[in-house]
Motif scaffolding. Structure first.
Motif, PDB file in Angstrom:
ATOM      1  N   ARG A   1       0.767  -1.232   0.011  1.00 16.14           N
ATOM      2  CA  ARG A   1       0.152  -0.177   0.000  1.00 16.14           C
ATOM      3  C   ARG A   1       0.725   1.051   0.043  1.00 16.14           C
ATOM      4  O   ARG A   1       0.635   2.269  -0.572  1.00 16.14           O
ATOM      5  CB  ARG A   1      -0.582  -0.061   1.320  1.00 16.14           C
ATOM      6  CG  ARG A   1      -1.710   1.412   1.356  1.00 16.14           C
ATOM      7  CD  ARG A   1      -2.707   0.984   2.595  1.00 16.14           C
ATOM      8  NE  ARG A   1      -3.584   2.246   2.725  1.00 16.14           N
ATOM      9  CZ  ARG A   1      -4.592   2.439   3.703  1.00 16.14           C
ATOM     10  NH1 ARG A   1      -4.752   1.199   4.276  1.00 16.14           N
ATOM     11  NH2 ARG A   1      -4.902   3.570   4.073  1.00 16.14           N
ATOM     12  N   TYR A   2       1.845   1.255   0.879  1.00 15.51           N
ATOM     13  CA  TYR A   2       2.882   2.551   0.863  1.00 15.51           C
ATOM     14  C   TYR A   2       3.856   2.456   0.256  1.00 15.51           C
ATOM     15  O   TYR A   2       4.778   3.161   0.039  1.00 15.51           O
ATOM     16  CB  TYR A   2       3.063   2.850   2.587  1.00 15.51           C
ATOM     17  CG  TYR A   2       1.910   3.219   3.012  1.00 15.51           C
ATOM     18  CD1 TYR A   2       1.177   4.520   3.074  1.00 15.51           C
ATOM     19  CD2 TYR A   2       1.121   2.320   4.062  1.00 15.51           C
ATOM     20  CE1 TYR A   2      -0.018   4.830   3.659  1.00 15.51           C
ATOM     21  CE2 TYR A   2      -0.075   2.518   4.377  1.00 15.51           C
ATOM     22  CZ  TYR A   2      -0.645   3.892   4.518  1.00 15.51           C
ATOM     23  OH  TYR A   2      -1.643   4.301   5.133  1.00 15.51           O
TER      24      TYR A   2
ATOM     25  N   GLU B   1      -4.664  -4.862   5.208  1.00 15.36           N
ATOM     26  CA  GLU B   1      -4.483  -3.429   5.284  1.00 15.36           C
ATOM     27  C   GLU B   1      -3.445  -2.903   4.355  1.00 15.36           C
ATOM     28  O   GLU B   1      -3.603  -1.615   4.004  1.00 15.36           O
ATOM     29  CB  GLU B   1      -4.522  -2.946   6.755  1.00 15.36           C
ATOM     30  CG  GLU B   1      -5.110  -3.591   7.769  1.00 15.36           C
ATOM     31  CD  GLU B   1      -4.925  -4.669   8.446  1.00 15.36           C
ATOM     32  OE1 GLU B   1      -4.566  -5.761   7.504  1.00 15.36           O
ATOM     33  OE2 GLU B   1      -4.722  -4.696   9.694  1.00 15.36           O
TER      34      GLU B   1
ATOM     35  N   MET C   1       2.704   6.182   7.105  1.00 17.24           N
ATOM     36  CA  MET C   1       1.396   5.570   7.582  1.00 17.24           C
ATOM     37  C   MET C   1       0.612   6.809   8.039  1.00 17.24           C
ATOM     38  O   MET C   1      -0.859   6.970   7.920  1.00 17.24           O
ATOM     39  CB  MET C   1       1.536   4.390   8.356  1.00 17.24           C
ATOM     40  CG  MET C   1       1.856   3.060   7.823  1.00 17.24           C
ATOM     41  SD  MET C   1       1.923   1.943   8.954  1.00 17.24           S
ATOM     42  CE  MET C   1       2.329   0.624   7.891  1.00 17.24           C
ATOM     43  N   GLY C   2       1.160   7.640   8.759  1.00 16.52           N
ATOM     44  CA  GLY C   2       0.384   8.633   9.204  1.00 16.52           C
ATOM     45  C   GLY C   2      -0.320   7.951  10.369  1.00 16.52           C
ATOM     46  O   GLY C   2      -0.068   7.219  10.928  1.00 16.52           O
ATOM     47  N   ASP C   3      -1.611   8.601  10.213  1.00 14.37           N
ATOM     48  CA  ASP C   3      -2.562   8.117  11.347  1.00 14.37           C
ATOM     49  C   ASP C   3      -3.511   6.982  10.669  1.00 14.37           C
ATOM     50  O   ASP C   3      -4.402   6.617  11.348  1.00 14.37           O
ATOM     51  CB  ASP C   3      -3.574   9.223  11.972  1.00 14.37           C
ATOM     52  CG  ASP C   3      -2.758  10.372  12.601  1.00 14.37           C
ATOM     53  OD1 ASP C   3      -1.573   9.842  13.235  1.00 14.37           O
ATOM     54  OD2 ASP C   3      -2.908  11.308  12.585  1.00 14.37           O
ATOM     55  N   GLU C   4      -3.154   6.678   9.324  1.00 13.90           N
ATOM     56  CA  GLU C   4      -4.078   6.020   8.714  1.00 13.90           C
ATOM     57  C   GLU C   4      -4.167   4.385   9.403  1.00 13.90           C
ATOM     58  O   GLU C   4      -5.030   3.867   9.323  1.00 13.90           O
ATOM     59  CB  GLU C   4      -3.766   5.595   7.161  1.00 13.90           C
ATOM     60  CG  GLU C   4      -4.049   7.171   6.530  1.00 13.90           C
ATOM     61  CD  GLU C   4      -3.630   7.224   5.071  1.00 13.90           C
ATOM     62  OE1 GLU C   4      -4.117   7.992   4.362  1.00 13.90           O
ATOM     63  OE2 GLU C   4      -2.601   5.965   4.664  1.00 13.90           O
ATOM     64  N   ILE C   5      -3.245   4.008   9.783  1.00 15.12           N
ATOM     65  CA  ILE C   5      -2.887   2.573  10.327  1.00 15.12           C
ATOM     66  C   ILE C   5      -1.866   2.645  11.593  1.00 15.12           C
ATOM     67  O   ILE C   5      -0.880   3.328  11.347  1.00 15.12           O
ATOM     68  CB  ILE C   5      -2.288   1.784   9.336  1.00 15.12           C
ATOM     69  CG1 ILE C   5      -3.421   1.523   7.939  1.00 15.12           C
ATOM     70  CG2 ILE C   5      -1.812   0.493   9.594  1.00 15.12           C
ATOM     71  CD1 ILE C   5      -2.935   0.582   6.762  1.00 15.12           C
TER      72      ILE C   5
END
Ligand code: NCD
Length: 326
Positions: free
Chosen positions: A172-173, A199, A243-247
């Motif tokens: 994803r990232y 995820e 990811m920041g706050d996403e995961i």
């Protein structure tokens, strides 16, 4: 302008030419005399290595590739701290477009750019008067890494068509995984197996591209179930900083670890790649296994980036230089 922005811009024909050039450069780099000759190739070229996000491998690799071709290099790593607040402070609020416009007035011949935002290289290319090379744009793409990854695979198998490639980790990232999937989609009969926590599965944009190009692919969470089918495995680290706050990192990290037991489930001929840096997803105890190609990837990154720099400068170089002498 021959910018290098996305993996999609390459096709098997252009990659074939790059692979041949990589081989030539590699042979020339081995010998002290021809290594010196290479330094005479681009003595007038000024390369700006502009990294606005953390980098050691890619930045040093571009620096060395440019050095081997006799270029001059301005090398800058600014705002490499993870906090975007700090980055804005460093940048003093200047837009990317303005930064590129300003840099272009200083007279570089080529700009290698890494930025934390997706799409940054494309934005830079819109206002740049010289070729831009995308050295990673956030969770977007990292096309030169994908070219060196596919080149490493090519050199092991002598072909890409017909291979089954397992791409796993943080899809994803992980921009390198995304760029590699785009590149592989250009070859006939390639099968892709994606292994990741749900995820962190491959983005819908890449999957849609694969469907359009009729590439056979499947998504999995259990590595053991599919690892035996792959000819090459491309593993990646969990990209905590993106990811920041996403995961929550700890929820998804440490799900996989490639170690001797897992290597035992691979075919004897299967090779394993990783763009590095690695965290705990790869056990260093496997490094001595001849199927492990991580360090071969970084070694080959020099002739690959030399070939890509030459390609980007290619035709524009001469025509661009002439007005300067008038
Ligand atoms: C990769 C990147 O920066 O995307 N590293 C690299 O270029 N060699 C992979 C990563 O950071 O995990």
């Amino acid at each position: 302008m021959p910018h290098i922005l996305r993996a999609q811009q390459f096709d098997p024909k252009s990659l074939d030419a790059i692979f041949r050039r990589v081989h030539e450069f590699e042979v020339m780099l081995r010998d002290a005399y021809t290594r010196r000759t290479l330094r005479r190739f681009f003595p007038e070229v000024m390369l700006f290595n502009i990294f606005y996000a953390e980098s050691l491998r890619t930045r040093a690799s571009f620096y060395m590739a440019a050095y081997r071709l006799g270029m001059n290099i301005f090398d800058s790593q600014n705002g490499d701290q993870f906090s975007s607040q700090y980055r804005d402070y460093w940048n003093r609020g200047e837009t990317l477009e303005d930064t590129i416009r300003v840099l272009c007035t200083l007279g570089p011949d080529i700009i290698v750019l890494r930025r934390p935002e997706e799409g940054a290289a494309e934005r830079a290319a819109k206002v740049s008067t010289v070729p831009i090379i995308n050295a990673g744009d956030g969770k977007g793409q990292h096309p030169t890494q994908a070219v060196l990854d596919i080149c490493t695979i090519y050199r092991k198998f002598g072909a890409i068509a017909g291979l089954t490639i397992l791409i796993g980790g943080d899809l994803r990232y992980g921009r390198t995984a995304r760029s590699l999937a785009y590149l592989l989609s250009k070859y006939p009969n390639v099968r892709l197996i994606f292994v990741a926590p749900e995820e962190l599965q491959m983005g819908e944009d890449v999957l849609e591209h694969l469907r359009e190009h009729r590439v056979v692919f499947s998504k999995h969470t259990a590595l053991e179930e599919v690892i035996g089918e792959a000819d090459a495995i491309y593993w990646t680290r969990t990209q905590r900083e993106k990811m920041g706050d996403e995961i929550a990192y700890e929820d998804v990290a440490h799900r996989y670890r490639i170690d001797r037991r897992i290597m035992g489930l691979m075919k004897k001929t299967t090779v394993i790649l990783h763009p590095l840096p690695r965290n705990d997803e790869i056990d260093p105890a496997i490094d001595a296994d001849p199927r492990v190609l991580f360090f071969e990837q970084t070694r080959i990154s020099i002739p690959v980036r030399m070939a890509l720099l030459e390609l980007a400068l290619g035709n524009t170089y001469l025509s661009q230089r002439i007005p300067r002498f008038v």
